[in-house]
Design a protein around this motif. Sequence first.
Motif, PDB file in Angstrom:
ATOM      1  N   TYR A 716       0.828  -1.211   0.000  1.00 17.92           N
ATOM      2  CA  TYR A 716       0.000   0.000   0.000  1.00 17.92           C
ATOM      3  C   TYR A 716       0.861   1.259   0.000  1.00 17.92           C
ATOM      4  N   THR A 717       2.017   1.180   0.619  1.00 19.97           N
ATOM      5  CA  THR A 717       2.951   2.309   0.535  1.00 19.97           C
ATOM      6  C   THR A 717       3.420   2.505  -0.900  1.00 19.97           C
ATOM      7  N   LEU A 718       3.696   1.400  -1.607  1.00 29.28           N
ATOM      8  CA  LEU A 718       4.056   1.511  -3.018  1.00 29.28           C
ATOM      9  C   LEU A 718       2.920   2.151  -3.803  1.00 29.28           C
ATOM     10  N   ALA A 719       1.686   1.740  -3.501  1.00 31.44           N
ATOM     11  CA  ALA A 719       0.525   2.283  -4.213  1.00 31.44           C
ATOM     12  C   ALA A 719       0.407   3.783  -3.983  1.00 31.44           C
ATOM     13  N   THR A 843       9.729   4.910   3.948  1.00 26.14           N
ATOM     14  CA  THR A 843       8.751   5.761   4.614  1.00 26.14           C
ATOM     15  C   THR A 843       7.382   5.111   4.493  1.00 26.14           C
ATOM     16  N   LEU A 844       6.892   4.593   5.599  1.00 22.72           N
ATOM     17  CA  LEU A 844       5.601   3.908   5.627  1.00 22.72           C
ATOM     18  C   LEU A 844       4.470   4.909   5.429  1.00 22.72           C
ATOM     19  N   TYR A 845       3.490   4.535   4.601  1.00 25.63           N
ATOM     20  CA  TYR A 845       2.321   5.388   4.355  1.00 25.63           C
ATOM     21  C   TYR A 845       1.084   4.659   4.855  1.00 25.63           C
ATOM     22  N   GLU A 846       0.179   5.402   5.501  1.00 24.11           N
ATOM     23  CA  GLU A 846      -1.103   4.842   5.936  1.00 24.11           C
ATOM     24  C   GLU A 846      -2.178   5.910   5.829  1.00 24.11           C
ATOM     25  N   ASP A 847      -3.403   5.472   5.547  1.00 23.82           N
ATOM     26  CA  ASP A 847      -4.561   6.362   5.586  1.00 23.82           C
ATOM     27  C   ASP A 847      -5.800   5.517   5.868  1.00 23.82           C
ATOM     28  N   ALA A 848      -6.980   6.111   5.720  1.00 27.82           N
ATOM     29  CA  ALA A 848      -8.218   5.410   6.040  1.00 27.82           C
ATOM     30  C   ALA A 848      -8.566   4.327   5.035  1.00 27.82           C
ATOM     31  N   GLY A 849      -7.975   4.364   3.840  1.00 22.43           N
ATOM     32  CA  GLY A 849      -8.046   3.224   2.941  1.00 22.43           C
ATOM     33  C   GLY A 849      -8.994   3.301   1.775  1.00 22.43           C
ATOM     34  N   ALA A 850     -10.134   3.984   1.887  1.00 22.35           N
ATOM     35  CA  ALA A 850     -11.094   3.961   0.785  1.00 22.35           C
ATOM     36  C   ALA A 850     -11.724   5.313   0.491  1.00 22.35           C
ATOM     37  N   ASP A 851     -11.592   6.275   1.395  1.00 26.66           N
ATOM     38  CA  ASP A 851     -12.221   7.569   1.157  1.00 26.66           C
ATOM     39  C   ASP A 851     -11.249   8.504   0.434  1.00 26.66           C
ATOM     40  N   MET A 852     -11.660   9.733   0.245  1.00 27.26           N
ATOM     41  CA  MET A 852     -10.823  10.716  -0.441  1.00 27.26           C
ATOM     42  C   MET A 852      -9.988  11.545   0.533  1.00 27.26           C
ATOM     43  N   GLY A 853      -9.848  11.063   1.756  1.00 30.47           N
ATOM     44  CA  GLY A 853      -9.075  11.795   2.744  1.00 30.47           C
ATOM     45  C   GLY A 853      -7.649  12.070   2.314  1.00 30.47           C
TER      46      GLY A 853
END
Length: 924
Positions: A716-719, A843-853
């Motif tokens: 997901y970080t690659l994405a 550098t690890l990336y994270e977010d809520a996963g499906a919204d436009m945040g």
Amino acid sequence: MLAAQVSAGEVQQVAHGMIVTTDAGEQVRVLAYADGTFRVTVAETLPDGRPSAMVIAEADGTPEFRLEGEVATLALPQASAAVRLADGHIAIRDPQGAILLDEYAPARRLSPVTIEGQPWLASRVQFNRGTEEGLYGLGQHQNRQMNYNGEDVELAQHNMAIAIPFLVSTKGYGILWDNAAITRVGDPEPYARLVLDWRAEYFLGSRKVLERTESAVDYQYLKDQTRWPAEAKAATVAATTGQNTQGNAVETQRVVWTGSFTPDKAGTHKFRLYSSSYVTVFADGKEVLSRWRQNWNPWYHNFQLDLAAGKPVALRIEWEPNQGYIALDHADPLPPEDRHAVSFASEAGKAVDYYVVPAPSMDDAIAGYRRLTGKAPMMPRWAYGFWQSRQRYNTQAEVVGVVQAYRDRKIPIDTIVQDWFYWPEDSWGCHCFDPARFPDPAAMVDAVKALNGRVMISVWPKFYPDTVHGKALRERGFLYERPLEAGQRDWVGKGYANTFYDPYLPEARALYWKQMQDTLVPLGFDAWWMDATEPDWHSNLSVAERAFQMTSPTIGVPGAAIFNSYPLPHAEGVAEGLRQAQPDTRPFILTRSGFGGIQRASAALWSGDVAARWDDLRDQISAGLNLSLAGVPNWTHDIGGFAVEDRFSKQDPAHLPEWRELYLRWFQFGAFSPLFRSHGEFPQRETYIVSEGDPAMLDGLTHYHRLRYRLLPYIYTLAAATHFDDATILRPLVMDFEGDRRVWGIDDQYLFGPSIMAAPVTAFEARSRQVYLPEGGDWFDALSGKPLKGGQTVTAAAPRERMPLFVRAGAIIPAGPDVQWSGENPQGPLTLHVFAGADGRFTLYEDAGADMGYARGEFVRIPITWDDAARTLTLGAREGSFPGMAETRAITVILHDGQAPGDVFDRRDGRTLIYTGQPLAVGL
């Protein structure tokens, strides 16, 4: 605008650039972009200066203009463009003055052609004659071509070929050829039918029923079947019974062509065999090609022969047609300086028009391409989990039952796919469900979501004209009429008249979208599968007929001039509709074809209806790698191959071991592809079905399900990097090791992100394979944990249930817990796999996963560095936040230094710490 009329051999400055008028009266316009890109347009009368549908960026550079003798130059900090006034010769240089792109002006052509009564220009340019540079990109092609230097590529949309006219060079540039017509890269001339005195022998079973002389091997298209000799006709063999429709055994058709070819030129002669069914080609008794393809989807296979002038070569073609298609084309050798050059030739346009992106690295080239054609939006996190599909689920009970079966067996899955023909037989385009098989599609979607799954639905641009939607489109003039006028019928039931809608007019796209919005969107589907977007209304029509039938009724442009562009406006129309209808949901579109800019439409691509054979598995690797270098970050393929030979579909016990091994190897490749998706014709591909009776196979498949999900933090970080940094997930080795010339042609290894090198196995019963470890760093064998030096070829172990994987020294790979779907515990404990031997960072990336945040800045980054000399891992301060973020994380750090043998990703031992978002250093 021009300040005044420009005379021949003169130059005029314009906004962001200049226009040179040559001695011959051609105008050469060069416009600059702030990132160093130059747009070059050549014509006797320049067309409108606006970018095409492919390019959305306007020129915005402020170049320095210089006129030195007979050469006019535009200079930017990143590059310069110089035009010779006499003939318009163009040279692009880097900041140090080294040539990037050097035009061979005598090769430039702008030749008038008339298409359906309209004036157009066929065009051609050539650069860098005799070059040794590596050339990549151009979309997706199925001929195992990696480095295009010396190769020929025809850019023409097809079920399995995706035309994206963007080429990336090891010399430090990318070039985007802005033309939507069929375009040839390499040899500017189309290959010609190989005309000989062929001895043609036709057999039914063991009986020779006809022998005659034929001038060419030529049963290429549907229209050519009328020339099939009556003596050799036989009923088509049914795929499952080997009998005709009357139940009688059928004699197998066979044709053997033999001929002697005496070249008048020495060198490498190139051949293209267009074929379906089984075919083998021999040259002087040596097999040079052996392939199979389904009859409804024939395509080209390339081979070449090094021949001496005047010395004949004996050719033999053995074919089992089963009512199939075949043709053999040939091209003479080109002079070396032309064979090794950068050459584009298009059949129709209004000018020579292209963009040159200066690019110290290939990542820079892709970033420049996306600045011109659009950013790649983020896909939802669940898209990077496992997708299960089948041709096709016949009832809603099957759809829900498959997801339930995965959950019951604790095999991770995110998405189930409903392929075509969920509608009543006579209602293609209704966007409705057959109530007998799908009585409550909304309840079906809800049931899958209750199992923490997602559903993708297949939606075509195809319509039966008497459906409500077909009529509404037709009344507005938004349907192609020529397929209907031709009387074409599809393959469903009795065969139905059908056509496609024309997406080139905004109003047509809006109506198409409204029909989707009124019928399918309210049911809650998560993803949209847009099939046959070449468009492909009949697989066996000639290219000329396809072009004729796709002449746009809405904008009046001949199909030949826009042949490759259909998938772009079609996908954009749906993407924009989804964004308006669901403004805080990331759209996901899977489309079979693409064009320059397709990534901006929230679109992933797949490799089409490829055959389930070892050669085809191998071909997917270079196809996906070059599509990635053409700027498309999200790509997938049908794990196992879509179309299956009878020996597999009949589940012949003698061939079952090969089928299972082929599927296993393809699945391993799929686990390390951007999107992980199983799909195909019978045999069914569900993990628990395809491995039935083979516990080791089930264990092997399940291992990759679980490994993929553990690696989701890395993936997901690659994405995210594909959006924020214009990065590439599926990376040819040349992207990261360009200085190592040995990697330039490697077409069966690649990097999955910056750290993991995958080496798929593409041969039956292979239990090891040769793997080249690029120089410039050291490596770890992921299956054994053994450290290895770069710059060498090793024999890698490859048991049936495992694919060779290697990890770069210095890599930091974050992993998550074992989960059953991507949304299960996404903020759970992390494992950091650290590979000693070099400094590293991630550098690890994270977010809520499906919204436009993410577009609002709602995401987190955690910088991680490894100091190899100090043996210290440092987690930097957490940057950012998002709803649902865990304030505290348990993190296990595992150091890989060759001291603990075994699969590196199966290790669980390590040092555990608690991360609160504050900087933290760990000695290992």
